[in-house]
Each structure stands twice: as structure tokens, then as C-alpha cells.
Design a protein around this motif. Sequence first.
Motif, PDB file in Angstrom:
ATOM      1  N   HIS A   1     -56.372  -2.548   3.446  1.00 33.21           N
ATOM      2  CA  HIS A   1     -56.730  -2.214   4.828  1.00 33.21           C
ATOM      3  C   HIS A   1     -55.530  -2.274   5.795  1.00 33.21           C
ATOM      4  O   HIS A   1     -55.351  -1.373   6.626  1.00 33.21           O
ATOM      5  CB  HIS A   1     -57.826  -3.203   5.258  1.00 33.21           C
ATOM      6  CG  HIS A   1     -58.249  -3.109   6.672  1.00 33.21           C
ATOM      7  ND1 HIS A   1     -59.242  -2.263   7.094  1.00 33.21           N
ATOM      8  CD2 HIS A   1     -57.810  -3.753   7.771  1.00 33.21           C
ATOM      9  CE1 HIS A   1     -59.405  -2.399   8.398  1.00 33.21           C
ATOM     10  NE2 HIS A   1     -58.554  -3.294   8.843  1.00 33.21           N
TER      11      HIS A   1
ATOM     12  N   TYR B   1     -49.586  -4.479  13.855  1.00 33.02           N
ATOM     13  CA  TYR B   1     -51.024  -4.274  13.629  1.00 33.02           C
ATOM     14  C   TYR B   1     -51.790  -5.402  14.321  1.00 33.02           C
ATOM     15  O   TYR B   1     -51.696  -6.559  13.917  1.00 33.02           O
ATOM     16  CB  TYR B   1     -51.287  -4.243  12.123  1.00 33.02           C
ATOM     17  CG  TYR B   1     -52.725  -4.418  11.711  1.00 33.02           C
ATOM     18  CD1 TYR B   1     -53.769  -3.912  12.487  1.00 33.02           C
ATOM     19  CD2 TYR B   1     -53.061  -5.066  10.534  1.00 33.02           C
ATOM     20  CE1 TYR B   1     -55.092  -4.083  12.114  1.00 33.02           C
ATOM     21  CE2 TYR B   1     -54.379  -5.228  10.137  1.00 33.02           C
ATOM     22  CZ  TYR B   1     -55.389  -4.739  10.939  1.00 33.02           C
ATOM     23  OH  TYR B   1     -56.694  -4.907  10.570  1.00 33.02           O
TER      24      TYR B   1
ATOM     25  N   ASN C   1     -56.952  -9.539  12.829  1.00 39.06           N
ATOM     26  CA  ASN C   1     -55.615  -9.482  12.238  1.00 39.06           C
ATOM     27  C   ASN C   1     -54.510  -9.362  13.281  1.00 39.06           C
ATOM     28  O   ASN C   1     -54.690  -8.724  14.318  1.00 39.06           O
ATOM     29  CB  ASN C   1     -55.512  -8.267  11.308  1.00 39.06           C
ATOM     30  CG  ASN C   1     -56.353  -8.432  10.060  1.00 39.06           C
ATOM     31  OD1 ASN C   1     -56.066  -9.277   9.213  1.00 39.06           O
ATOM     32  ND2 ASN C   1     -57.417  -7.662   9.957  1.00 39.06           N
TER      33      ASN C   1
ATOM     34  N   SER D   1     -55.534  -6.562  15.908  1.00 39.43           N
ATOM     35  CA  SER D   1     -56.965  -6.292  16.037  1.00 39.43           C
ATOM     36  C   SER D   1     -57.681  -7.590  16.343  1.00 39.43           C
ATOM     37  O   SER D   1     -57.058  -8.583  16.719  1.00 39.43           O
ATOM     38  CB  SER D   1     -57.472  -5.674  14.738  1.00 39.43           C
ATOM     39  OG  SER D   1     -57.348  -6.614  13.697  1.00 39.43           O
TER      40      SER D   1
ATOM     41  N   ASP E   1     -60.484   0.266  13.268  1.00 34.08           N
ATOM     42  CA  ASP E   1     -60.919   0.367  11.875  1.00 34.08           C
ATOM     43  C   ASP E   1     -61.620   1.706  11.672  1.00 34.08           C
ATOM     44  O   ASP E   1     -62.561   2.031  12.406  1.00 34.08           O
ATOM     45  CB  ASP E   1     -61.873  -0.789  11.531  1.00 34.08           C
ATOM     46  CG  ASP E   1     -61.108  -2.099  11.339  1.00 34.08           C
ATOM     47  OD1 ASP E   1     -59.875  -2.086  11.408  1.00 34.08           O
ATOM     48  OD2 ASP E   1     -61.771  -3.128  11.111  1.00 34.08           O
TER      49      ASP E   1
ATOM     50  N   HIS F   1     -53.642   0.942   8.014  1.00 27.99           N
ATOM     51  CA  HIS F   1     -53.433   1.036   9.469  1.00 27.99           C
ATOM     52  C   HIS F   1     -52.052   1.626   9.788  1.00 27.99           C
ATOM     53  O   HIS F   1     -51.902   2.381  10.742  1.00 27.99           O
ATOM     54  CB  HIS F   1     -53.534  -0.354  10.101  1.00 27.99           C
ATOM     55  CG  HIS F   1     -54.923  -0.731  10.533  1.00 27.99           C
ATOM     56  ND1 HIS F   1     -55.568  -0.112  11.578  1.00 27.99           N
ATOM     57  CD2 HIS F   1     -55.776  -1.685  10.075  1.00 27.99           C
ATOM     58  CE1 HIS F   1     -56.766  -0.664  11.745  1.00 27.99           C
ATOM     59  NE2 HIS F   1     -56.923  -1.621  10.843  1.00 27.99           N
TER      60      HIS F   1
HETATM   61 FE   FE2 Z   1     -58.292  -3.363  10.946  1.00 29.46          FE
END
Ligand code: FE2
Length: 325
Positions: free
Chosen positions: A107, A127, A132, A129, A285, A111
Motif C-alpha cells: 500500500h 506519504y 501513516n 495520512s 486511499d 501511494h
Molecule cells: Fe494510505
Amino acid sequence: MIALGIEGTAHTLGVGVVTEDRVLANVFHTLTTDRGGIHPKEAAEHHARLMRPLLKKALETSGIGMKDVDLIAFSQGPGLGPALRVVATAARALSIKYRKPIVGVNHCIAHVEITKMFGVRDPVGLYVSGGNTQVLALEGGRYRVFGETLDIGIGNAIDTFARELGIGFPGGPRIEKLAREGKKYIELPYAVKGMDLSFSGILTEAVRKYRSGRYRVEDLAYSFQETAFAALVEVTERALAHTGKDEVVLVGGVAANNRLREMLSIMAEDRGVDFFVPPYDLCRDNGAMIAYTGLRMYLGGVRFRIEDTRVRQKFRTDEVEVTWG
Ligand code: FE2
Ligand code: ATP
């Protein structure tokens, strides 16, 4: 070549259909709760309920049938076990029923990889989110993590602070709006620990200051963003310096934030490197990034047997050998 990708590591189920250079469909649905937080079983039930309708919608949107699909890709991890298993089961069923090859995708890597559809070649990725926060880049045939959060993701930190202020979920857009009215910088603990990050200290202190009643919420929101984002930019800049790369990309749900974009673009300009943010539906996502990464992997010679498709809850970014290019 046409790839269909299914994303479902957390609360969003997404189905995307892509070719080497185009997104044909990218549909999703996110499980939202007022409380926020992590709900592995609810996420799994959500994904199971929406799998058929989203698959149907993705095929309709792209104007193709399953027979036209050349590859099934799915998010293999990291993520919530029950949610991952629903996605992997659906991907296996499609692969077997329609006799299509299957590829499991990391995953976090997806991204960053999706930016390559837009001509980005070899970037450092930030990255960010809910769950994360990671700075990653290719080095020696793998995506290495140059810095990551040691506790909570930046998005979760912002969402938790927003809930404390009573402004609901998700907090990101609301905190951003409040922050624009902030005038005074209030000191909060800095989040860089070596090359890694930690947001629990900022969160605890911001909540404490809010409860004291001695500060304007706008100033607190502003200071929260400035402090947390400065740390993200610092770690990203150090990864650029270390790797010598000349492209930086911002991905993940928090990439929506205009102040974070501005701070990163200023840093990039100072260093003379290119800065890129994909369209938002490819930042959050989504299934298209999984389809696209799976397609690149497959074209690069990666093959999965059904036995290789077991879900990987703790799938680390640097476990994947990047043989595609
Ligand atoms: Fe994600
Ligand atoms: P992951 O599974 O990758 O951790 P996620 O489930 O958190 O993803 P995303 O859609 O990638 O889902 O990101 C959602 C997060 O993005 C939320 O924490 C939300 O508050 C945050 N966010 C959205 N818009 C903004 C914004 N304008 N500023 C800051 N944060 C934002």
C-alpha cells in the motif's frame, strides 16, 4: 494492458481500472464513524458489503467487462487484518474465476508509484495520512524508509485534536480552516526524533493548552500545523539531501492541506528540485494506485501464485524488491 486494482487496507474500499498511462475508473467508499478510531471488523463488513457494487461501478465507468481485464491487483498490506482478508479473497476469486494473473501490492509503495503515471521518475515521497506518516524513496532496489512516525500518523493527530475541540471528524479540513485565522504562534514540542517523527507530544500539549482556556483555538490550530508540518518538511529535506534525488512528491489524505503543500513547495524551490502532488483522488486511499503499481510490477516480471497472496498486516515498505522500473 488493463489492470483492475482493489484497495482496502483501512476504512476505504476502492476499485480502480488503469492502463499504462490512464485511469479509466477510480471509485471508492469510506466507512465513517463520528468517533473516528480503528474498527477492523466494521471495516471488513463494510468492504464485503460494498465489493460487488464498487466492482460493478468501476467496470461500468471504464466501459469494459471482466474479460477485458488483463491483471487483478490488490492491497496486500500493511493494514487491518480482517479488512485485508476481504480484499484478498475477492481478488483471488476474480483471478480464479476469470483466469487472470494476480499481484499483491504494498500500500505505501503504491501511494508513491502512482505519481509515475504523471512523468515523475524517481522521487522522494512524503506519504501522510490518518494512519501513516513515512518518507520513502528507492535506494538499492528497494523503497527505503528514511523517516516515519514512531507513534501516531499526522492525520490521526490532527483528527484527535479536532475531536477535542468538538469540531468533528475528519478534522483535517476544519483544522486547516481554523489555522488560516491564526495570528500568534504558540510554542509546541517539536516532532523530529533523529530521522523519525513523533506527534503524540504536540497533541498532548495542544490539548492541555486548549483546556487551560488561555489560548485562541485559531492560534492553537495554526501552531499545531506549523510545528507538525515543519517537522515533516525537515525530514523530507534530509532524505532529499541524503539520496541526492531531484523530485519530491506529496501523497496520502493529508496531501489535501494547502499549508503543507506550500511549505514543501518552498523547500523544493530552495533546493532546486521538482515538486508534485497527484490529483486528490489518487492521493487518498484508492484502487487506481493499486492497479497501476500492480501493472508496473507485472510488466517488470513479477508473478504471484495463489499461495503468495496471503495478507501481510505488517507488510514493511522495504521488504519489496523493486524489480520493475
Ligand atoms: Fe494510505
Ligand atoms: P491510511 O490507511 O493510508 O492511513 P486513511 O484511512 O487515513 O489512510 P486517507 O483518505 O488517506 O485515509 O486520509 C485521511 C486523513 O487525511 C484524515 O486524517 C484527514 O483528517 C486527513 N485530511 C484530509 N484533508 C486534510 C486537510 N485539508 N488537512 C489535513 N489533513 C487532512
